[in-house]
Design a protein around this motif. Structure first.
Motif, mmCIF file in Angstrom:
data_model
loop_
_atom_site.group_PDB
_atom_site.id
_atom_site.type_symbol
_atom_site.label_atom_id
_atom_site.label_comp_id
_atom_site.label_asym_id
_atom_site.label_seq_id
_atom_site.Cartn_x
_atom_site.Cartn_y
_atom_site.Cartn_z
ATOM 1 N N VAL A 39 8.008 11.386 6.707
ATOM 2 C CA VAL A 39 8.188 9.925 6.722
ATOM 3 C C VAL A 39 7.280 9.301 5.651
ATOM 4 O O VAL A 39 6.049 9.412 5.731
ATOM 5 N N PRO A 40 7.873 8.659 4.635
ATOM 6 C CA PRO A 40 7.071 8.165 3.514
ATOM 7 C C PRO A 40 6.040 7.105 3.908
ATOM 8 O O PRO A 40 4.930 7.080 3.355
ATOM 9 N N GLU A 41 6.377 6.245 4.854
ATOM 10 C CA GLU A 41 5.431 5.199 5.263
ATOM 11 C C GLU A 41 4.163 5.803 5.866
ATOM 12 O O GLU A 41 3.054 5.326 5.615
ATOM 13 N N LYS A 42 4.333 6.858 6.642
ATOM 14 C CA LYS A 42 3.168 7.521 7.240
ATOM 15 C C LYS A 42 2.346 8.239 6.175
ATOM 16 O O LYS A 42 1.116 8.195 6.187
ATOM 17 N N ALA A 43 3.021 8.907 5.245
ATOM 18 C CA ALA A 43 2.319 9.586 4.149
ATOM 19 C C ALA A 43 1.552 8.574 3.304
ATOM 20 O O ALA A 43 0.415 8.829 2.886
ATOM 21 N N MET A 44 2.157 7.424 3.063
ATOM 22 C CA MET A 44 1.504 6.383 2.276
ATOM 23 C C MET A 44 0.252 5.886 2.979
ATOM 24 O O MET A 44 -0.837 5.831 2.393
ATOM 25 N N LEU A 45 0.366 5.522 4.257
ATOM 26 C CA LEU A 45 -0.798 4.987 4.979
ATOM 27 C C LEU A 45 -1.929 6.010 5.074
ATOM 28 O O LEU A 45 -3.100 5.686 4.818
ATOM 29 N N ALA A 46 -1.596 7.230 5.424
ATOM 30 C CA ALA A 46 -2.631 8.251 5.573
ATOM 31 C C ALA A 46 -3.312 8.544 4.242
ATOM 32 O O ALA A 46 -4.537 8.716 4.192
ATOM 33 N N SER A 47 -2.547 8.581 3.168
ATOM 34 C CA SER A 47 -3.158 8.884 1.871
ATOM 35 C C SER A 47 -3.975 7.711 1.343
ATOM 36 O O SER A 47 -5.054 7.912 0.778
ATOM 37 N N VAL A 48 -3.511 6.500 1.545
ATOM 38 C CA VAL A 48 -4.305 5.337 1.101
ATOM 39 C C VAL A 48 -5.649 5.298 1.815
ATOM 40 O O VAL A 48 -6.687 5.042 1.204
#
Length: 188
Positions: A39-48
């Motif tokens: 899920v891209p939104e989860k990957a984005m939040l965790a990486s940020v």
């Protein structure tokens, strides 16, 4: 929260070079997420937010580890570089309202990994390792593997990290060894 909002929230907590690293990790995580169906939104939040607490005072992080029942106290027996992920996994919820247990787990495990990691956790772990600004011996092999085999790439990153720690006579956190052992048979 979109990517720009998230980046604007993390920026005040990072040095300029660490912020640029975070941007690269985020782009790498989004590429890996698309490749490996995360899920891209989860990957984005965790990486940020993976390095949200990187520059918190050590005494503050120590206190949070000691006072938070969900954080293992044995972290305090290892190098303080391991503390920022677990502490951030707590503070992104209390300070920023990020409730997703998946996102918080990916932040928690981004430095050590653990056995039976989720694909989201692997994506963030790997993105932090292979982002384009990194120049680590053996990284090109890991980057090539990351184009087609998530487990093999995570295994190589873990193996390289453990080898580096051993070469410096530094302790290896048990969960990093558990990750290595978990993947060693799977990638053969």
């Amino acid at each position: 929260m979109n990517k720009q909002q998230a980046l604007s929230l993390v920026k005040p907590h990072l040095t300029e070079s660490r912020y640029l690293h975070t941007e690269r990790v985020t782009e790498t995580a989004l590429e890996l997420a698309a490749r490996f169906h995360v899920v891209p939104e989860k990957a984005m939040l965790a990486s940020v937010f993976h390095d949200y607490c990187k520059y918190r005072p050590l005494d503050e992080m120590r206190r949070i580890i000691e006072m938070t029942a969900t954080l293992p106290n044995d972290l305090l027996d290892y190098h303080h570089e391991l503390w920022h992920g677990p502490v951030a996994s707590v503070l992104v919820e209390t300070e920023l309202g990020i409730k997703s247990s998946d996102v918080r787990a990916a932040i928690f495990w981004h430095t050590t990994g653990h056995k039976q990691m989720t694909d989201l956790e692997k994506v963030v772990y790997l993105a932090d390792y292979i982002e384009p600004g990194r120049d680590i011996p053996g990284i090109e092999v890991v980057r090539r593997k990351a184009t087609y085999d998530l487990d093999a790439a995570v295994f190589l990153a873990c193996k390289n990290s453990i080898s580096f720690l051993v070469s410096k006579s530094r302790k290896v956190y048990p969960d990093a060894l558990n990750l290595y052992n978990d993947l060693v048979d799977r990638v053969k």
